[in-house]
Write a protein that holds these residues in place. Sequence first.
Motif, short mmCIF file in Angstrom:
data_model
loop_
_atom_site.label_atom_id
_atom_site.label_comp_id
_atom_site.label_asym_id
_atom_site.label_seq_id
_atom_site.Cartn_x
_atom_site.Cartn_y
_atom_site.Cartn_z
N THR A 177 -25.81 41.45 14.30
CA THR A 177 -25.47 41.47 15.73
C THR A 177 -26.39 40.55 16.52
O THR A 177 -25.94 39.83 17.43
CB THR A 177 -25.54 42.91 16.28
OG1 THR A 177 -24.60 43.73 15.56
CG2 THR A 177 -25.20 42.94 17.76
N ALA A 180 -25.19 37.13 15.87
CA ALA A 180 -23.90 36.90 16.54
C ALA A 180 -24.08 36.69 18.03
O ALA A 180 -23.43 35.82 18.62
CB ALA A 180 -22.98 38.09 16.27
N GLN A 188 -20.68 36.32 13.50
CA GLN A 188 -19.56 36.87 14.27
C GLN A 188 -18.38 37.16 13.36
O GLN A 188 -17.76 38.23 13.44
CB GLN A 188 -19.17 35.89 15.37
CG GLN A 188 -20.24 35.71 16.43
CD GLN A 188 -20.05 34.48 17.29
OE1 GLN A 188 -19.19 33.63 17.00
NE2 GLN A 188 -20.84 34.34 18.34
N LEU A 191 -19.20 40.15 10.92
CA LEU A 191 -19.06 41.43 11.61
C LEU A 191 -17.59 41.78 11.82
O LEU A 191 -17.18 42.93 11.65
CB LEU A 191 -19.80 41.39 12.94
CG LEU A 191 -21.32 41.49 12.87
CD1 LEU A 191 -21.94 41.14 14.22
CD2 LEU A 191 -21.76 42.90 12.45
N GLY A 192 -16.80 40.77 12.18
CA GLY A 192 -15.37 41.01 12.34
C GLY A 192 -14.74 41.51 11.05
O GLY A 192 -13.95 42.45 11.06
N TRP A 211 -15.50 40.56 17.83
CA TRP A 211 -16.32 39.56 17.14
C TRP A 211 -15.49 38.35 16.73
O TRP A 211 -15.97 37.21 16.80
CB TRP A 211 -16.99 40.19 15.93
CG TRP A 211 -18.05 41.18 16.30
CD1 TRP A 211 -18.07 42.52 16.04
CD2 TRP A 211 -19.24 40.91 17.06
NE1 TRP A 211 -19.19 43.10 16.58
CE2 TRP A 211 -19.93 42.14 17.21
CE3 TRP A 211 -19.79 39.77 17.62
CZ2 TRP A 211 -21.14 42.24 17.89
CZ3 TRP A 211 -21.00 39.87 18.30
CH2 TRP A 211 -21.66 41.09 18.43
#
Length: 229
Positions: A177, A180, A188, A191-192, A211
């Motif tokens: 995070t 990101a 990003q 995490l997505g 994300w």
Amino acid sequence: MSADGSGMDPMEWAKFVIRNRDERNYVDAYTVFIREARGENAEAEYSIGLMYARGQGIEKNYPAALSWFEKSYGHGCANAAYFLGKMHLLGMGTSKDPLKAKSYFEAVADQDARAMYELGIMHFTGADLPRDLTESARWIRDAAEAGNAEAQFVLGQYYKAGAGVEKDIPEAVRWLTSAALNRHKGAQILLGNMYRTGDGVGVDIAESDRWYDMADGKSNVKGRDSARV
């Protein structure tokens, strides 16, 4: 007064030119740096090295860049050490010498997160130094804590996989995070993916979309209906 008549300090103006890649003023900036370098100005020498390394207003010339970085570092510019390390690591303008690269990185690792990161990667790959995941994680963590987004991304993956550190998914998410939010697209997207598939976290389509949209450069969170089929 600067070459553009702005009243800025000439050195600051010239550094602004190359930092912002203002091609129209490269020649004047180079002239400022050369003049200052005659007085062994370490920042000027470093800036000339950058111009040769990047080919900014002059033909790209790695041996010349190396020479100017060496002069700059010899006159006290710590920033030059990172570039000397990279050039020796990759064999740019000189033969590859990982041990010399390591010595340059170590010389400024207490003040340059990029150098910390490079040391971490060298210990991870094991191509140039003995592979040591614990030592790699130590350097990567130092760089991550200093705000280096790439190191934050790597450290998140270390915690996710348990590489060099004890596996810790909440800690992995925390560092991913951080990366990101520092605009690291890889973090990003990862995490997505994690929130999309429930990889170590609960499935959360809205969070996944958030994300993914950030990675796409979208400022507003919008659903991805097609991805939910």
